[in-house]
Design an enzyme around this catalytic site. Structure first.
Site, PDB file in Angstrom:
ATOM      1  N   ILE A 143       0.830  -1.218   0.000  1.00  0.00           N
ATOM      2  CA  ILE A 143       0.000   0.000   0.000  1.00  0.00           C
ATOM      3  C   ILE A 143       0.860   1.261   0.000  1.00  0.00           C
ATOM      4  CG2 ILE A 143      -2.060  -1.029   1.035  1.00  0.00           C
ATOM      5  CD1 ILE A 143      -1.076   0.213   3.743  1.00  0.00           C
ATOM      6  N   TYR A 170       2.612   1.185  17.904  1.00  0.00           N
ATOM      7  CA  TYR A 170       1.554   0.610  17.051  1.00  0.00           C
ATOM      8  C   TYR A 170       0.287   1.458  17.118  1.00  0.00           C
ATOM      9  CZ  TYR A 170      -2.590  -2.198  15.990  1.00  0.00           C
ATOM     10  OH  TYR A 170      -3.818  -2.618  15.508  1.00  0.00           O
ATOM     11  N   SER A 171      -0.203   1.705  18.354  1.00  0.00           N
ATOM     12  CA  SER A 171      -1.485   2.414  18.450  1.00  0.00           C
ATOM     13  C   SER A 171      -1.342   3.864  18.001  1.00  0.00           C
ATOM     14  CB  SER A 171      -2.075   2.299  19.852  1.00  0.00           C
ATOM     15  OG  SER A 171      -1.158   2.712  20.831  1.00  0.00           O
ATOM     16  N   THR A 182      -8.524   0.255  15.460  1.00  0.00           N
ATOM     17  CA  THR A 182      -8.444  -0.539  16.676  1.00  0.00           C
ATOM     18  C   THR A 182      -8.859   0.263  17.908  1.00  0.00           C
ATOM     19  OG1 THR A 182      -6.863  -1.609  18.166  1.00  0.00           O
ATOM     20  CG2 THR A 182      -5.976   0.083  16.733  1.00  0.00           C
ATOM     21  N   ASP A 183      -9.323  -0.448  18.940  1.00  0.00           N
ATOM     22  CA  ASP A 183      -9.659   0.225  20.213  1.00  0.00           C
ATOM     23  C   ASP A 183      -8.406   0.767  20.911  1.00  0.00           C
ATOM     24  OD1 ASP A 183      -8.512  -2.196  21.057  1.00  0.00           O
ATOM     25  OD2 ASP A 183     -10.188  -2.762  22.359  1.00  0.00           O
ATOM     26  N   GLU A 184      -7.219   0.284  20.483  1.00  0.00           N
ATOM     27  CA  GLU A 184      -5.991   0.717  21.172  1.00  0.00           C
ATOM     28  C   GLU A 184      -5.724   2.206  20.998  1.00  0.00           C
ATOM     29  OE1 GLU A 184      -2.553  -1.715  21.107  1.00  0.00           O
ATOM     30  OE2 GLU A 184      -3.694  -3.568  21.095  1.00  0.00           O
ATOM     31  N   ASN A 213      -6.023 -11.709  31.143  1.00  0.00           N
ATOM     32  CA  ASN A 213      -5.166 -12.569  30.316  1.00  0.00           C
ATOM     33  C   ASN A 213      -4.929 -13.922  30.976  1.00  0.00           C
ATOM     34  OD1 ASN A 213      -4.881 -10.533  28.427  1.00  0.00           O
ATOM     35  ND2 ASN A 213      -2.876  -9.858  29.183  1.00  0.00           N
ATOM     36  N   ARG A 246       5.360  -6.115  29.317  1.00  0.00           N
ATOM     37  CA  ARG A 246       5.526  -5.298  28.096  1.00  0.00           C
ATOM     38  C   ARG A 246       5.695  -3.831  28.526  1.00  0.00           C
ATOM     39  NH1 ARG A 246       0.464  -5.735  24.049  1.00  0.00           N
ATOM     40  NH2 ARG A 246       1.617  -7.454  23.133  1.00  0.00           N
ATOM     41  N   PRO A 247       6.690  -3.102  28.010  1.00  0.00           N
ATOM     42  CA  PRO A 247       6.833  -1.679  28.375  1.00  0.00           C
ATOM     43  C   PRO A 247       5.576  -0.891  27.983  1.00  0.00           C
ATOM     44  CG  PRO A 247       8.748  -2.443  27.110  1.00  0.00           C
ATOM     45  CD  PRO A 247       7.731  -3.542  27.060  1.00  0.00           C
ATOM     46  N   VAL A 302       3.503 -15.312  30.288  1.00  0.00           N
ATOM     47  CA  VAL A 302       2.466 -14.346  30.685  1.00  0.00           C
ATOM     48  C   VAL A 302       3.160 -13.060  31.137  1.00  0.00           C
ATOM     49  CG1 VAL A 302       0.640 -13.889  32.373  1.00  0.00           C
ATOM     50  CG2 VAL A 302       0.872 -16.176  31.350  1.00  0.00           C
ATOM     51  N   SER A 333       0.557   4.838  15.538  1.00  0.00           N
ATOM     52  CA  SER A 333       0.516   4.822  14.070  1.00  0.00           C
ATOM     53  C   SER A 333      -0.919   4.595  13.576  1.00  0.00           C
ATOM     54  CB  SER A 333       1.472   3.759  13.501  1.00  0.00           C
ATOM     55  OG  SER A 333       1.011   2.453  13.787  1.00  0.00           O
ATOM     56  N   LYS A 334      -1.685   3.789  14.287  1.00  0.00           N
ATOM     57  CA  LYS A 334      -3.084   3.579  13.895  1.00  0.00           C
ATOM     58  C   LYS A 334      -3.889   4.859  14.127  1.00  0.00           C
ATOM     59  CE  LYS A 334      -4.885   0.237  12.663  1.00  0.00           C
ATOM     60  NZ  LYS A 334      -5.061  -0.373  11.303  1.00  0.00           N
TER      61      LYS A 334
END
Ligand code: NAD
Ligand code: DAU
Length: 338
Positions: free
Chosen positions: A60, A151-152, A125-127, A250, A274-275, A207, A154-155
């Site tokens: 894309i 990630y969130s 996304t909800d993030e 989780n 996760r940071p 976990v 960028s979304k």
């Protein structure tokens, strides 16, 4: 017949969507996918026929390819799912996320606008809403954007570009924001397939932190129906949230997987968190219900049991993904190496 361009159609949600829509026979589908590590053409085995469902290998971010693709295939509407999608990878390296999710979405919007497509459905996304405390109300479409991971972020940037194309150019776009999906064909870097395959293979289950983060699980079929309803009934310029009324810790999801696979609880390993880990996501889907007539039909318990059964029954798919053999599928079937 209406022709839909589906970006990211060889990924987890995209391939479930292509399978679902192809089965109705109501649309012609052009699937555009760059076949990154997350794209797997085996997910579309038996579906691509070069006529009703066409596959185009490309990115894309490639403006030239996009302009040719829109001209050659007379695209009526776009379902945009292509993205870098894994939070942990965005923490390790953010640049590919900006390149695909931001620049790629911009290029796609420009090409779709130039081709005067009737509608552009942007799958987000909800993030983008950030994180919730235990007692906070669920995210609505009015919740401010407060993304916390590369990630969130960028979304969220891609969502804002979509908003700007609606506002500035009057483009007909609909944005969907969805909670965590699960189901068949999900790449085993995400919680449910990773834990399922590890449990089946007797490997440790990592976990993060105390495992008491909450995700709102939605079966991928319910999400795909929401995407199609957004295309067919959504109001131009609107955002619709989709969630499964499926909030779970989780650690409870992991325990459920242990039970369903018969694996031993001693496989659980609490590892470094996760940071910047978002603590809780929850979606209020009332707008999608009232305006689109959408509601989730899969319960988490039954959906999870069916999903674990799918991974057990599709050992060849799992083996190809685990070994990396799936990366050769394109070369084998289309004759060119990637
Ligand atoms: P995925 O990682 O399984 O699939 C992404 C697909 O996009 C892959 O086939 C990949 O090859 C392709 N792709 C990546 N970069 C590309 C590029 N530059 N050009 C063309 N194709 C490219 O992701 P997924 O879980 O199926 O998510 C699909 C969409 O839904 C994403 O936009 C994601 O942000 C969103 N989403 C996912 C979830 C979830 O729980 N998985 C929840 C809400 C929203
Ligand atoms: O909320 C929607 C989002 O859900 C999508 O936008 C993303 O594309 C998708 O990847 C997903 O993001 P998460 O980060 O929530 O999903 P993931 O499966 O990576 O992790 C789910 C939860 O499980 C999260 O709290 C982190 C935790 N986890 C994850 C992995 C991979 C672990 O505890 N151990 C793990 O090994």
């Amino acid at each position: 017949m209406t022709t839909l361009l589906v970006t990211g159609g060889a990924g987890f949600i995209g391939s479930n969507l292509v399978r679902m829509v192809a089965a109705t026979g109501q649309y012609r589908l052009v699937v555009l996918d760059a076949l990154t590590y997350a794209g797997n053409l085996q997910n579309l085995e038996g579906v691509i026929d070069g006529h009703r469902v066409i596959f185009v290998h490309g990115s894309i971010t490639d403006a030239e390819l996009l302009s040719k693709l829109f001209a050659d295939h007379t695209i009526d509407a776009v379902l945009h799912l292509a993205a870098e999608s894994h939070v942990d990878r965005s923490i390790a390296s953010a640049a590919p996320f900006v390149e695909t999710n931001v620049t790629g979405t911009l290029r796609l919007l420009e090409a779709a606008r130039a081709a005067s497509v009737r509608r552009f459905v942007h799958v987000s996304t909800d993030e983008v809403y950030g994180t919730l405390g235990p007692e906070d109300p669920a995210f609505t479409e009015e919740t401010p954007l407060q993304p916390n991971s590369p990630y969130s972020a960028s979304k969220a940037a891609s969502d804002l570009l979509v908003r700007a194309f609606v506002h500035t150019y009057g483009m007909d776009c609909v944005t969907t924001r969805c909670s965590n999906n699960y189901g068949p064909y999900q790449f085993p870097e995400k919680l449910i397939p990773l834990m399922t395959l590890n449990a089946l293979e007797g490997k440790p289950l990592p976990v993060y932190g105390d495992g008491r983060q909450v995700r709102d699980w939605l079966h991928v079929e319910d999400h795909c129906r929401g995407i199609m309803l957004s295309l067919e009934r959504g109001r131009a310029g609107e955002v619709y949230n989709f969630g499964g009324f499926g909030e779970r810790f989780n650690i409870d999801i992991v325990r459920g997987i242990l039970e369903a696979t018969g694996a031993d609880a001693s496989l659980i390993r609490h590892v470094t968190d996760r940071p910047g880990h978002d603590r809780r996501y929850a979606i209020d889907p009332r707008k999608a219900t009232s305006e689109l007539g959408w509601h989730p039909v899969h319960s988490v318990e039954k959906g999870l049991a069916d999903t674990i059964a799918w991974y057990k029954e599709n050992a060849a798919w799992c083996e190809n993904v685990r070994s990396g053999a799936y990366l050769d599928y394109y070369a084998k079937h289309y004759g060119t190496s990637l």
